[in-house]
Design a protein around this motif. Structure first.
Motif, PDB file in Angstrom:
ATOM      1  N   ARG A   1      43.446  30.870  27.670  1.00  0.00           N
ATOM      2  CA  ARG A   1      44.079  30.341  28.871  1.00  0.00           C
ATOM      3  C   ARG A   1      45.164  31.319  29.296  1.00  0.00           C
ATOM      4  O   ARG A   1      46.059  31.639  28.517  1.00  0.00           O
ATOM      5  CB  ARG A   1      44.651  28.954  28.613  1.00  0.00           C
ATOM      6  CG  ARG A   1      43.563  27.944  28.282  1.00  0.00           C
ATOM      7  CD  ARG A   1      44.129  26.573  27.985  1.00  0.00           C
ATOM      8  NE  ARG A   1      44.831  25.983  29.105  1.00  0.00           N
ATOM      9  CZ  ARG A   1      44.266  25.291  30.093  1.00  0.00           C
ATOM     10  NH1 ARG A   1      42.958  25.124  30.091  1.00  0.00           N
ATOM     11  NH2 ARG A   1      44.989  24.784  31.059  1.00  0.00           N
ATOM     12  N   ILE A   2      45.063  31.803  30.543  1.00  0.00           N
ATOM     13  CA  ILE A   2      46.062  32.728  31.073  1.00  0.00           C
ATOM     14  C   ILE A   2      46.528  32.218  32.432  1.00  0.00           C
ATOM     15  O   ILE A   2      45.868  31.392  33.059  1.00  0.00           O
ATOM     16  CB  ILE A   2      45.508  34.164  31.207  1.00  0.00           C
ATOM     17  CG1 ILE A   2      44.293  34.183  32.124  1.00  0.00           C
ATOM     18  CG2 ILE A   2      45.188  34.762  29.864  1.00  0.00           C
ATOM     19  CD1 ILE A   2      43.840  35.560  32.489  1.00  0.00           C
ATOM     20  N   ASP A   3      47.646  32.737  32.881  1.00  0.00           N
ATOM     21  CA  ASP A   3      48.164  32.361  34.195  1.00  0.00           C
ATOM     22  C   ASP A   3      47.174  32.762  35.279  1.00  0.00           C
ATOM     23  O   ASP A   3      46.563  33.844  35.223  1.00  0.00           O
ATOM     24  CB  ASP A   3      49.492  33.063  34.475  1.00  0.00           C
ATOM     25  CG  ASP A   3      50.606  32.628  33.538  1.00  0.00           C
ATOM     26  OD1 ASP A   3      50.495  31.533  32.960  1.00  0.00           O
ATOM     27  OD2 ASP A   3      51.574  33.394  33.392  1.00  0.00           O
ATOM     28  N   GLN A   4      47.034  31.905  36.284  1.00  0.00           N
ATOM     29  CA  GLN A   4      46.118  32.184  37.395  1.00  0.00           C
ATOM     30  C   GLN A   4      46.469  33.498  38.079  1.00  0.00           C
ATOM     31  O   GLN A   4      45.593  34.277  38.440  1.00  0.00           O
ATOM     32  CB  GLN A   4      46.159  31.028  38.414  1.00  0.00           C
ATOM     33  CG  GLN A   4      45.153  31.186  39.544  1.00  0.00           C
ATOM     34  CD  GLN A   4      43.722  31.018  39.076  1.00  0.00           C
ATOM     35  OE1 GLN A   4      43.421  30.081  38.356  1.00  0.00           O
ATOM     36  NE2 GLN A   4      42.839  31.915  39.486  1.00  0.00           N
ATOM     37  N   GLU A   5      47.763  33.764  38.238  1.00  0.00           N
ATOM     38  CA  GLU A   5      48.212  34.987  38.903  1.00  0.00           C
ATOM     39  C   GLU A   5      47.761  36.234  38.138  1.00  0.00           C
ATOM     40  O   GLU A   5      47.355  37.232  38.734  1.00  0.00           O
ATOM     41  CB  GLU A   5      49.732  34.968  39.038  1.00  0.00           C
ATOM     42  CG  GLU A   5      50.294  36.165  39.763  1.00  0.00           C
ATOM     43  CD  GLU A   5      51.810  36.119  39.874  1.00  0.00           C
ATOM     44  OE1 GLU A   5      52.351  37.025  40.501  1.00  0.00           O
ATOM     45  OE2 GLU A   5      52.443  35.190  39.317  1.00  0.00           O
ATOM     46  N   VAL A   6      47.810  36.179  36.812  1.00  0.00           N
ATOM     47  CA  VAL A   6      47.380  37.309  35.987  1.00  0.00           C
ATOM     48  C   VAL A   6      45.876  37.523  36.165  1.00  0.00           C
ATOM     49  O   VAL A   6      45.418  38.647  36.391  1.00  0.00           O
ATOM     50  CB  VAL A   6      47.731  37.073  34.499  1.00  0.00           C
ATOM     51  CG1 VAL A   6      47.100  38.135  33.608  1.00  0.00           C
ATOM     52  CG2 VAL A   6      49.237  37.033  34.320  1.00  0.00           C
ATOM     53  N   TYR A   7      45.111  36.439  36.084  1.00  0.00           N
ATOM     54  CA  TYR A   7      43.660  36.540  36.255  1.00  0.00           C
ATOM     55  C   TYR A   7      43.318  37.089  37.639  1.00  0.00           C
ATOM     56  O   TYR A   7      42.495  37.994  37.772  1.00  0.00           O
ATOM     57  CB  TYR A   7      43.003  35.175  36.058  1.00  0.00           C
ATOM     58  CG  TYR A   7      41.519  35.214  36.286  1.00  0.00           C
ATOM     59  CD1 TYR A   7      40.666  35.716  35.321  1.00  0.00           C
ATOM     60  CD2 TYR A   7      40.968  34.777  37.492  1.00  0.00           C
ATOM     61  CE1 TYR A   7      39.310  35.781  35.533  1.00  0.00           C
ATOM     62  CE2 TYR A   7      39.608  34.842  37.716  1.00  0.00           C
ATOM     63  CZ  TYR A   7      38.781  35.339  36.735  1.00  0.00           C
ATOM     64  OH  TYR A   7      37.444  35.416  36.957  1.00  0.00           O
TER      65      TYR A   7
END
Length: 87
Positions: free
Chosen positions: A53-59
């Protein structure tokens, strides 16, 4: 890669291709004996499939850079690990 090098195909066109290359594809450069004298075999590292799970902004940032976004994310993580090991 420049935009003039990009060729778009429909799914039907891809399915009908014989797997060959374009007739006008350029030949690669001659590498010569000096290249092969110092060439080194690099075996790809084993990869582990995980759920992360990663931040949407990073993805979104990595995805916006095009295909290979997961590979780039892995490369950034590997750089971090190597930097931490050096310090």
């Amino acid at each position: 890669m420049t935009k003039e090098n990009i060729v778009r195909y429909s799914l039907n066109e891809l399915l009908s291709k014989d797997g060959g290359t374009q007739d006008d594809a350029p030949e690669g450069p001659e590498l010569g004996p000096d290249f092969w004298a110092t060439a080194e075999l690099v075996v790809p590292r084993a990869k582990k499939s995980i759920h992360l799970r990663i931040d949407q902004e990073v993805y979104d940032f990595f995805k916006s850079q095009g295909p290979g976004h997961l590979t780039r994310m892995g490369a950034v993580l590997r750089s971090y690990v190597e930097a931490q090991r050096r310090s």
